[in-house]
Design a protein around this motif. Structure first.
Motif, short mmCIF file in Angstrom:
data_model
loop_
_atom_site.label_atom_id
_atom_site.label_comp_id
_atom_site.label_asym_id
_atom_site.label_seq_id
_atom_site.Cartn_x
_atom_site.Cartn_y
_atom_site.Cartn_z
N PHE A 204 0.74 -1.27 0.22
CA PHE A 204 0.04 0.36 -0.09
C PHE A 204 0.82 1.08 0.40
CE2 PHE A 204 -2.57 -2.87 2.15
CZ PHE A 204 -3.97 -2.55 1.49
N THR A 230 -1.00 -5.70 5.93
CA THR A 230 -1.63 -4.87 6.10
C THR A 230 -2.91 -4.86 6.61
OG1 THR A 230 0.20 -3.78 5.87
CG2 THR A 230 -2.14 -2.28 6.31
N ASN A 231 -4.15 -4.50 7.16
CA ASN A 231 -5.64 -5.00 6.78
C ASN A 231 -5.70 -2.83 7.12
OD1 ASN A 231 -8.27 -4.89 8.04
ND2 ASN A 231 -7.75 -6.95 7.25
N PHE A 232 -6.22 -2.53 6.48
CA PHE A 232 -6.51 -1.07 6.85
C PHE A 232 -8.20 -1.42 7.46
CE2 PHE A 232 -3.08 0.53 4.47
CZ PHE A 232 -2.81 1.06 5.59
N ILE A 234 -11.80 0.74 7.85
CA ILE A 234 -12.84 1.94 7.21
C ILE A 234 -13.85 2.22 7.85
CG2 ILE A 234 -12.79 4.37 6.24
CD1 ILE A 234 -10.90 3.51 4.38
N ARG A 236 -17.06 4.23 8.38
CA ARG A 236 -18.20 5.65 8.16
C ARG A 236 -19.57 5.43 9.08
NH1 ARG A 236 -15.72 8.79 4.27
NH2 ARG A 236 -14.34 8.25 2.77
N TYR A 238 -23.36 8.09 7.70
CA TYR A 238 -24.00 8.53 7.15
C TYR A 238 -24.53 9.62 7.51
CZ TYR A 238 -21.13 5.71 4.54
OH TYR A 238 -19.85 5.28 4.06
N LEU B 79 -13.92 6.30 -0.92
CA LEU B 79 -14.94 5.21 -0.58
C LEU B 79 -15.50 5.13 -0.20
CD1 LEU B 79 -11.10 3.53 1.16
CD2 LEU B 79 -12.93 2.56 -0.46
N SER B 80 -16.58 4.47 -0.28
CA SER B 80 -17.83 4.51 -0.13
C SER B 80 -18.67 5.09 -1.30
CB SER B 80 -18.09 5.96 1.02
OG SER B 80 -19.09 6.08 1.38
N LYS B 177 -23.94 3.53 8.72
CA LYS B 177 -22.96 3.30 9.01
C LYS B 177 -22.36 2.00 7.91
CE LYS B 177 -19.95 1.34 12.34
NZ LYS B 177 -19.83 1.05 13.57
N THR B 178 -21.20 1.93 7.79
CA THR B 178 -20.02 1.19 7.10
C THR B 178 -19.38 0.54 7.19
OG1 THR B 178 -19.34 2.35 5.19
CG2 THR B 178 -21.35 1.67 4.50
N THR B 179 -18.51 -0.57 7.61
CA THR B 179 -17.35 -0.98 7.72
C THR B 179 -16.65 -1.74 6.65
OG1 THR B 179 -17.99 -0.69 9.65
CG2 THR B 179 -16.13 -1.79 10.02
N GLU B 180 -15.05 -0.60 6.24
CA GLU B 180 -14.64 -1.78 5.30
C GLU B 180 -13.10 -2.24 5.99
OE1 GLU B 180 -15.90 0.62 1.33
OE2 GLU B 180 -15.38 2.39 3.45
N HIS B 181 -12.90 -3.53 5.08
CA HIS B 181 -11.81 -3.71 5.09
C HIS B 181 -10.27 -4.15 4.48
CE1 HIS B 181 -12.63 -4.87 9.51
NE2 HIS B 181 -11.50 -4.66 10.05
N ILE B 182 -9.34 -3.43 4.21
CA ILE B 182 -8.94 -3.23 2.58
C ILE B 182 -7.87 -4.06 2.73
CG2 ILE B 182 -8.25 -1.81 0.93
CD1 ILE B 182 -9.09 0.25 2.38
N GLU B 183 -7.49 -5.02 1.93
CA GLU B 183 -6.31 -5.85 2.12
C GLU B 183 -5.92 -6.24 0.21
OE1 GLU B 183 -6.51 -9.80 3.52
OE2 GLU B 183 -7.73 -8.76 4.87
N PHE B 204 -7.03 -4.56 -5.10
CA PHE B 204 -7.43 -4.42 -3.72
C PHE B 204 -8.64 -5.38 -3.55
CE2 PHE B 204 -5.78 0.12 -4.36
CZ PHE B 204 -4.97 0.52 -3.43
N TYR B 205 -8.81 -5.52 -2.55
CA TYR B 205 -9.55 -6.36 -1.86
C TYR B 205 -10.58 -5.59 -0.96
CZ TYR B 205 -12.30 -9.99 -0.08
OH TYR B 205 -13.51 -10.68 1.12
N GLU B 207 -13.85 -5.40 1.71
CA GLU B 207 -15.19 -6.01 2.51
C GLU B 207 -15.86 -5.14 2.83
OE1 GLU B 207 -13.75 -10.69 3.44
OE2 GLU B 207 -14.80 -8.88 4.19
#
Lengths: 244, 244
Positions: A204, A230-232, A234, A236, A238, B79-80, B177-183, B204-205, B207
């Motif tokens: 990343f 790494t696992n980010f 996020i 949010r 709304y 992102l969203s 609300k959203t929760t995202e995990h990025i790998e 990018f992956y 969830e």
């Protein structure tokens, strides 16, 4: 898509499920290629392709002569240095956080820095190069740029704790907004040395611009994170609105 | 780090600067390897390494027999899905957005879905598989899971416009609300077919779990974006607080 291709994707998915569910535990040896061939009734090539991908993605580690093991979990990070400090994030996961300062120098502003920060040609900029670690393993290589006019004389101690905290406590600058751009890059030799990985590993790459409450840009940074570690996350919220 | 290694990293950086500054323009042919060797006074191997990395990272494209060109800009995405709809984001960049539905099916909830969504074993889940495109080029492959009990009977029309809008307008569910995990993941054959890329390309992956205003989970999705074509932007505001 032929059947053989579909098959190793299926096997990869199946093994990933076993890792994520904890059926295969961290540090544990998984079945041999031979055993997996029998379980899935398929060829060694298919099994190897699945294992290689999972290794490259950081779920497995292969040890010459002794087999394939479930890798340590990826370091989960929320995207943002401000809200949850790095050390807090890492501690929560039961790992020991550390920031190593590689260098602090003062450089003249070049074209890129002039476009990004409120500075003119050759204005002095502090360049701070750091590596963040979790349990002694490097997780992030970061170069921060802070104009001398904004926060003169950043010290090693500042850099090894938190720059945002320093901005606030020492220079009375509150970071009110950050804008991050995320891309994937491949580790070059310099990066692979700092992150202790093979050159070419997908990483990343995050550019961050931080602003104070008046919209003045106070810091610009470039950060690199090992893609396989790494696992980010996020989160949010709304607000409810009629129009979207 | 030996000097040769440092050199190609330097050349890569220098070429990237020229691309980002617009000195080398999108679609334009860049100097030949031979010319670059002379400019930087270095070997063909060093130049090739730099060019290869920039190609893999999506800044250059190489055309057999005719040379190396500056690639089209990466698709910038916030992102969203909620805040700025995909089509709006893509249009702003002067590209034509499109969503292609690959399949809608109803599947029984498996272990993973049960952990993620408020469903029991074998409850019916709608599985919606889509590809998003910008100017006919695929940018995102996405599988969404929405329980039948939450939004029964999602149609092709719903899927080809916006699922979040459908949840709101047809089913009166507001995603709060959203929760995202990025790998980072590597494209397998299936993914490379959908994203029209080489297998093994870093992607990018992401969830995402979406919740309504009561905290009930209403959608779970898995999205894949070509790493060489995607640039995510995340903006964040931080309230002023004494304690951090």
């Amino acid at each position: 898509m032929d059947k053989k291709q579909a098959l190793h994707a299926y096997i990869k998915e199946e093994l990933l499920k076993r890792i994520k569910s904890g059926e295969y535990k961290v540090g544990e040896k998984i079945p041999t290629e031979h055993e997996l061939c029998q379980t899935f009734n398929t060829s060694r090539t298919t099994i190897r392709t699945a294992l290689n991908q999972l290794t490259l993605e950081g779920y497995l580690t292969r040890q010459q002569g002794s087999g394939t093991f479930v890798a340590d979990k990826k370091v989960k990070q929320t995207l943002s240095n401000t809200v949850h400090r790095y050390s807090d994030q890492v501690k929560v996961q039961g790992k020991k956080p550390e920031i190593s300062l590689l260098s602090i120098s003062v450089i003249p502003a070049d074209d890129v820095l002039q476009e990004t920060l409120p500075v003119h040609t050759n204005d002095p900029i502090q360049r701070i190069e750091r590596v963040r670690k979790a349990n002694d393993e490097p997780t992030q290589y970061e170069i921060s740029f802070i104009p001398w006019s904004i926060a003169p004389g950043i010290t090693q101690h500042h850099a090894e704790t938190s720059l945002y905290r320093t901005l606030k406590e020492t220079f009375h600058i509150h970071v009110a907004k950050t804008t991050e751009h995320i891309e994937i890059t491949l580790a070059d030799e310099r990066l692979s040395t700092h992150l202790k990985c093979e050159p070419g590993l997908p990483c990343f790459y995050i550019e961050t611009v931080a602003e104070d409450s008046t919209g003045k840009k106070v810091e610009y940074s470039r950060s690199y994170f090992r893609g396989d570690k790494t696992n980010f996350m996020i989160e949010r919220n709304y607000p409810h609105r009629e129009e979207e």
